[in-house]
Design a protein around this motif. Structure first.
Motif, mmCIF file in Angstrom:
data_model
loop_
_atom_site.group_PDB
_atom_site.id
_atom_site.type_symbol
_atom_site.label_atom_id
_atom_site.label_comp_id
_atom_site.label_asym_id
_atom_site.label_seq_id
_atom_site.Cartn_x
_atom_site.Cartn_y
_atom_site.Cartn_z
ATOM 1 N N TYR A 124 -9.476 40.663 -31.636
ATOM 2 C CA TYR A 124 -9.992 41.966 -32.049
ATOM 3 C C TYR A 124 -10.203 41.978 -33.555
ATOM 4 O O TYR A 124 -9.656 41.162 -34.290
ATOM 5 C CB TYR A 124 -9.042 43.097 -31.628
ATOM 6 C CG TYR A 124 -7.605 42.907 -32.024
ATOM 7 C CD1 TYR A 124 -7.153 43.225 -33.308
ATOM 8 C CD2 TYR A 124 -6.680 42.429 -31.112
ATOM 9 C CE1 TYR A 124 -5.831 43.070 -33.670
ATOM 10 C CE2 TYR A 124 -5.341 42.259 -31.464
ATOM 11 C CZ TYR A 124 -4.921 42.580 -32.740
ATOM 12 O OH TYR A 124 -3.607 42.428 -33.097
ATOM 13 N N GLY A 125 -11.030 42.926 -33.992
ATOM 14 C CA GLY A 125 -11.344 43.057 -35.399
ATOM 15 C C GLY A 125 -10.404 44.010 -36.108
ATOM 16 O O GLY A 125 -9.424 44.506 -35.536
ATOM 17 N N VAL A 126 -10.736 44.302 -37.366
ATOM 18 C CA VAL A 126 -9.900 45.192 -38.168
ATOM 19 C C VAL A 126 -9.868 46.590 -37.560
ATOM 20 O O VAL A 126 -8.823 47.234 -37.497
ATOM 21 C CB VAL A 126 -10.414 45.236 -39.620
ATOM 22 C CG1 VAL A 126 -9.635 46.253 -40.443
ATOM 23 C CG2 VAL A 126 -10.307 43.853 -40.255
ATOM 24 N N VAL A 127 -11.017 47.072 -37.101
ATOM 25 C CA VAL A 127 -11.095 48.344 -36.375
ATOM 26 C C VAL A 127 -11.473 48.014 -34.943
ATOM 27 O O VAL A 127 -12.490 47.354 -34.702
ATOM 28 C CB VAL A 127 -12.130 49.286 -37.005
ATOM 29 C CG1 VAL A 127 -12.205 50.589 -36.217
ATOM 30 C CG2 VAL A 127 -11.784 49.579 -38.461
ATOM 31 N N ALA A 128 -10.649 48.434 -33.988
ATOM 32 C CA ALA A 128 -10.883 48.027 -32.611
ATOM 33 C C ALA A 128 -10.404 49.098 -31.639
ATOM 34 O O ALA A 128 -9.510 49.892 -31.944
ATOM 35 C CB ALA A 128 -10.181 46.705 -32.319
ATOM 36 N N ASP A 129 -11.027 49.099 -30.455
ATOM 37 C CA ASP A 129 -10.649 49.991 -29.359
ATOM 38 C C ASP A 129 -9.991 49.172 -28.264
ATOM 39 O O ASP A 129 -10.438 48.062 -27.938
ATOM 40 C CB ASP A 129 -11.871 50.709 -28.796
ATOM 41 C CG ASP A 129 -12.496 51.660 -29.801
ATOM 42 O OD1 ASP A 129 -11.876 52.689 -30.090
ATOM 43 O OD2 ASP A 129 -13.600 51.363 -30.280
ATOM 44 N N ALA A 130 -8.949 49.732 -27.683
ATOM 45 C CA ALA A 130 -8.229 49.039 -26.613
ATOM 46 C C ALA A 130 -8.914 49.284 -25.278
ATOM 47 O O ALA A 130 -9.596 50.290 -25.074
ATOM 48 C CB ALA A 130 -6.790 49.531 -26.555
ATOM 49 N N SER A 131 -8.740 48.344 -24.361
ATOM 50 C CA SER A 131 -9.215 48.480 -22.988
ATOM 51 C C SER A 131 -8.143 47.931 -22.066
ATOM 52 O O SER A 131 -7.257 47.189 -22.500
ATOM 53 C CB SER A 131 -10.537 47.738 -22.786
ATOM 54 O OG SER A 131 -10.388 46.361 -23.063
ATOM 55 N N CYS A 132 -8.214 48.260 -20.810
ATOM 56 C CA CYS A 132 -7.210 47.795 -19.859
ATOM 57 C C CYS A 132 -7.400 46.309 -19.609
ATOM 58 O O CYS A 132 -8.466 45.869 -19.165
ATOM 59 C CB CYS A 132 -7.319 48.580 -18.551
ATOM 60 S SG CYS A 132 -6.069 48.088 -17.338
ATOM 61 N N VAL A 133 -6.395 45.507 -19.889
ATOM 62 C CA VAL A 133 -6.494 44.059 -19.717
ATOM 63 C C VAL A 133 -6.505 43.662 -18.248
ATOM 64 O O VAL A 133 -6.819 42.515 -17.917
ATOM 65 C CB VAL A 133 -5.331 43.342 -20.437
ATOM 66 C CG1 VAL A 133 -5.416 43.567 -21.941
ATOM 67 C CG2 VAL A 133 -3.988 43.810 -19.907
ATOM 68 N N TYR A 134 -6.166 44.589 -17.368
ATOM 69 C CA TYR A 134 -6.174 44.296 -15.943
ATOM 70 C C TYR A 134 -7.524 44.615 -15.297
ATOM 71 O O TYR A 134 -7.690 44.463 -14.091
ATOM 72 C CB TYR A 134 -5.072 45.079 -15.244
ATOM 73 C CG TYR A 134 -3.699 44.800 -15.803
ATOM 74 C CD1 TYR A 134 -3.096 43.550 -15.640
ATOM 75 C CD2 TYR A 134 -3.008 45.770 -16.508
ATOM 76 C CE1 TYR A 134 -1.845 43.288 -16.168
ATOM 77 C CE2 TYR A 134 -1.750 45.512 -17.045
ATOM 78 C CZ TYR A 134 -1.177 44.271 -16.862
ATOM 79 O OH TYR A 134 0.067 44.016 -17.400
#
Length: 230
Positions: free
Chosen positions: A44-54
């Motif tokens: 991920y970058g310096v600014v990033a959004d999370a998502s479900c890894v599943y």
């Protein structure tokens, strides 16, 4: 009756701490980080959004899942994670917790983050790191990096702390630490939008180390030539 968690509406994004491995894209044009546990396969970058890894379609973080970015409240707690063998080459990140988050006793699980500061530990020889060099492993399209001093580069692919900050962008600050891994003592502050005397000195040290390595290789080739070897 369904219990609801209390809602917080802070005036400023909360601050958290975590550790991660710095990574460099295979073409050397981008820099980022990859986690040390859940989701570590997704840089991920310096600014990033999370998502479900599943691969589930809910928004992260979800109450009934463990997806989302993770961090702890206390800096010393994050620093203690750097003592384990597999995390010695990781860096300490200071992050702003943005968007939706779940607060726990020791930290947050949240949807979006901005990395403000990355503290790089010392080289494996104990010297203050002046660069991030190829760590010998990576992810598809990304090369993992580890702290290194100028004398230990030995021709490996590397970037100075200033160069890493510029490639990562978004105002990231990179700080070199001294002493044992995870001590977090700042001795050089590298800002992405400008170079000062410490940064230029680090760049010069890297160039000198590479020049010394090339000269040693040329000397070895010269000795073989004089001895009549192939």
């Amino acid at each position: 009756m369904r219990l609801r968690l209390p809602e917080e509406r802070p005036t400023e994004p909360p601050t958290g701490y975590k550790i991660a491995h710095p990574v460099l894209s295979h073409d050397g044009t981008r820099a980022g980080f990859t986690g040390v546990s859940l989701g570590g396969a997704l840089p991920y970058g310096v600014v990033a959004d999370a998502s479900c890894v599943y691969g589930l379609r809910h928004q992260a973080p979800h109450r009934r899942c463990d997806c989302g970015f993770h961090c702890v409240h206390d800096r010393s707690t994050a620093e203690s994670l750097l003592c384990t063998a597999e995390h010695r080459a990781a860096v300490l990140l200071e992050v702003s917790v943005i968007g939706r988050y779940l607060r726990f006793e020791r930290g947050f699980r949240y949807a979006r983050q901005r990395i403000r500061v990355a503290t790089v530990g010392p080289c494996t020889c104990g010297t203050v790191a002046s660069a991030l060099a190829d760590a010998g492993w990576g992810r598809p399209g990304w090369r993992a990096l580890a702290p290194s001093c100028a004398g230990c580069l030995r021709g490996r692919t590397s970037v100075s702390l200033a160069s890493f900050a510029r490639l990562a962008g978004e105002g990231l600050r990179v700080v070199a630490g001294s002493g044992a891994a995870g001590c977090g003592v700042a001795v050089a502050d590298v800002v992405a939008d400008g170079l000062g005397v410490p940064e230029l000195a680090a760049e010069a040290a890297l160039l000198q180390a590479r020049l010394d390595w090339f000269q040693s290789q040329l000397a070895r080739l010269g000795e073989r030539g004089k001895g009549g070897e192939g």
